[in-house]
Design a protein around this motif. Structure first.
Motif, PDB file in Angstrom:
ATOM      1  N   ALA A   1       0.982  -1.178   0.022  1.00 43.26           N
ATOM      2  CA  ALA A   1       0.062   0.151   0.079  1.00 43.26           C
ATOM      3  C   ALA A   1       0.869   1.391  -0.078  1.00 43.26           C
ATOM      4  N   ARG A   2       1.605   1.005   0.598  1.00 51.09           N
ATOM      5  CA  ARG A   2       2.846   3.016   0.241  1.00 51.09           C
ATOM      6  C   ARG A   2       3.780   2.498  -0.343  1.00 51.09           C
ATOM      7  N   VAL A   3       3.517   1.950  -1.535  1.00 52.40           N
ATOM      8  CA  VAL A   3       3.988   1.423  -2.504  1.00 52.40           C
ATOM      9  C   VAL A   3       3.166   2.679  -3.552  1.00 52.40           C
ATOM     10  N   ALA A   4       2.315   1.843  -3.762  1.00 49.88           N
ATOM     11  CA  ALA A   4       0.972   1.684  -4.173  1.00 49.88           C
ATOM     12  C   ALA A   4       0.892   4.122  -4.438  1.00 49.88           C
ATOM     13  N   GLN A   5       1.095   3.992  -2.810  1.00 49.98           N
ATOM     14  CA  GLN A   5       0.374   5.927  -2.277  1.00 49.98           C
ATOM     15  C   GLN A   5       1.078   5.970  -3.217  1.00 49.98           C
ATOM     16  N   ARG A   6       2.936   5.712  -2.736  1.00 50.75           N
ATOM     17  CA  ARG A   6       4.084   6.502  -3.025  1.00 50.75           C
ATOM     18  C   ARG A   6       4.345   7.383  -4.608  1.00 50.75           C
ATOM     19  N   PHE A   7       3.925   5.979  -4.982  1.00 51.14           N
ATOM     20  CA  PHE A   7       3.925   6.594  -7.120  1.00 51.14           C
ATOM     21  C   PHE A   7       2.955   6.486  -7.439  1.00 51.14           C
ATOM     22  N   ASN A   8       1.203   7.278  -6.191  1.00 53.77           N
ATOM     23  CA  ASN A   8       0.290   7.510  -6.975  1.00 53.77           C
ATOM     24  C   ASN A   8      -0.480   5.853  -7.893  1.00 53.77           C
ATOM     25  N   LEU A   9      -0.014   4.931  -7.893  1.00 53.13           N
ATOM     26  CA  LEU A   9      -1.079   3.490  -8.813  1.00 53.13           C
ATOM     27  C   LEU A   9      -2.089   3.341  -7.584  1.00 53.13           C
ATOM     28  N   PRO A  10      -3.249   3.102  -9.419  1.00 53.55           N
ATOM     29  CA  PRO A  10      -4.540   2.685  -8.733  1.00 53.55           C
ATOM     30  C   PRO A  10      -4.752   1.621  -8.175  1.00 53.55           C
ATOM     31  N   VAL A  11      -4.486   0.874  -7.995  1.00 57.00           N
ATOM     32  CA  VAL A  11      -4.264  -0.587  -6.846  1.00 57.00           C
ATOM     33  C   VAL A  11      -4.239  -0.073  -5.580  1.00 57.00           C
ATOM     34  N   SER A  12      -4.690  -0.902  -4.372  1.00 53.00           N
ATOM     35  CA  SER A  12      -3.858  -0.241  -3.527  1.00 53.00           C
ATOM     36  C   SER A  12      -3.787  -1.978  -2.425  1.00 53.00           C
ATOM     37  N   GLU A  13      -3.608  -3.135  -3.002  1.00 50.64           N
ATOM     38  CA  GLU A  13      -2.783  -4.641  -2.576  1.00 50.64           C
ATOM     39  C   GLU A  13      -2.313  -5.366  -4.204  1.00 50.64           C
ATOM     40  N   GLY A  14      -1.025  -6.002  -3.655  1.00 50.89           N
ATOM     41  CA  GLY A  14      -1.141  -6.532  -4.797  1.00 50.89           C
ATOM     42  C   GLY A  14       0.839  -6.923  -4.421  1.00 50.89           C
ATOM     43  N   VAL A  15       1.465  -7.371  -5.861  1.00 49.66           N
ATOM     44  CA  VAL A  15       2.531  -7.926  -5.571  1.00 49.66           C
ATOM     45  C   VAL A  15       3.801  -7.083  -6.514  1.00 49.66           C
ATOM     46  N   ILE A  16       4.713  -6.568  -6.526  1.00 51.35           N
ATOM     47  CA  ILE A  16       4.883  -6.023  -7.612  1.00 51.35           C
ATOM     48  C   ILE A  16       6.033  -7.326  -7.572  1.00 51.35           C
ATOM     49  N   LEU A  17       5.744  -7.863  -9.109  1.00 52.53           N
ATOM     50  CA  LEU A  17       6.504  -8.861 -10.073  1.00 52.53           C
ATOM     51  C   LEU A  17       8.124  -7.890 -10.348  1.00 52.53           C
ATOM     52  N   ILE A  18       9.570  -8.289  -9.814  1.00 57.67           N
ATOM     53  CA  ILE A  18      10.834  -7.851 -10.079  1.00 57.67           C
ATOM     54  C   ILE A  18      12.095  -8.397 -10.469  1.00 57.67           C
ATOM     55  N   GLU A  19      10.840 -10.016 -10.219  1.00 62.99           N
ATOM     56  CA  GLU A  19      11.943 -10.973 -11.067  1.00 62.99           C
ATOM     57  C   GLU A  19      11.099 -12.652 -11.491  1.00 62.99           C
ATOM     58  N   ILE A  20      10.810 -12.984 -12.760  1.00 65.44           N
ATOM     59  CA  ILE A  20      10.709 -14.269 -13.264  1.00 65.44           C
ATOM     60  C   ILE A  20      12.102 -14.684 -13.736  1.00 65.44           C
ATOM     61  N   ALA A  21      11.771 -15.866 -13.354  1.00 62.64           N
ATOM     62  CA  ALA A  21      12.695 -17.023 -13.903  1.00 62.64           C
ATOM     63  C   ALA A  21      12.376 -17.440 -15.342  1.00 62.64           C
ATOM     64  N   THR A  22      13.249 -17.303 -16.125  1.00 60.67           N
ATOM     65  CA  THR A  22      13.393 -17.443 -17.762  1.00 60.67           C
ATOM     66  C   THR A  22      13.202 -19.070 -18.265  1.00 60.67           C
ATOM     67  N   GLY A  23      11.601 -19.397 -18.073  1.00 61.57           N
ATOM     68  CA  GLY A  23      10.964 -20.375 -18.900  1.00 61.57           C
ATOM     69  C   GLY A  23      10.277 -20.591 -17.830  1.00 61.57           C
ATOM     70  N   SER A  24       9.752 -20.433 -16.892  1.00 64.44           N
ATOM     71  CA  SER A  24       8.794 -20.071 -16.009  1.00 64.44           C
ATOM     72  C   SER A  24       7.401 -20.862 -16.619  1.00 64.44           C
ATOM     73  N   PRO A  25       6.558 -21.327 -15.969  1.00 67.64           N
ATOM     74  CA  PRO A  25       4.950 -20.672 -16.263  1.00 67.64           C
ATOM     75  C   PRO A  25       4.255 -19.385 -16.323  1.00 67.64           C
ATOM     76  N   ALA A  26       5.401 -18.449 -15.776  1.00 64.75           N
ATOM     77  CA  ALA A  26       5.401 -17.009 -15.283  1.00 64.75           C
ATOM     78  C   ALA A  26       5.349 -16.715 -16.643  1.00 64.75           C
TER      79      ALA A  26
END
Length: 86
Positions: A1-26
């Motif tokens: 929530a603090r990151v969302a407020q700081r950057f004025n994002l229109p979501v109040s909950e969630g997890v920012i994806l910072i890394e995804i393994a190459t070839g992973s299902p994601a």
């Protein structure tokens, strides 16, 4: 929530994806990760913000593990993400 407020994002909950393994299902599903928060054309751009897996709201990395713990390799799961204003 603090990151969302700081950057004025229109979501109040969630997890920012910072890394995804190459070839992973994601990665194969097209999820986008970034370890930077930048402004582009007046809009804040981050990695995808994962807000829901199946029916489980995601508020922390613990929620991700909880939502996936009973899943088997190869299972299909639905995810809800916020990406670049959408």
């Amino acid at each position: 929530a603090r990151v969302a407020q700081r950057f004025n994002l229109p979501v109040s909950e969630g997890v920012i994806l910072i890394e995804i393994a190459t070839g992973s299902p994601a990665a194969k599903a097209g999820l986008y990760a970034s370890n930077q928060v930048v402004e582009r054309d007046g809009q804040i751009v981050t990695g995808d913000i994962l807000v829901k897996i199946g029916e489980t709201p995601i508020k922390s990395s613990d929620d991700i593990f909880r939502a996936l713990k009973d899943r088997k390799i190869g299972d299909t799961v639905s995810v809800s993400v916020f990406r670049a204003g959408k």
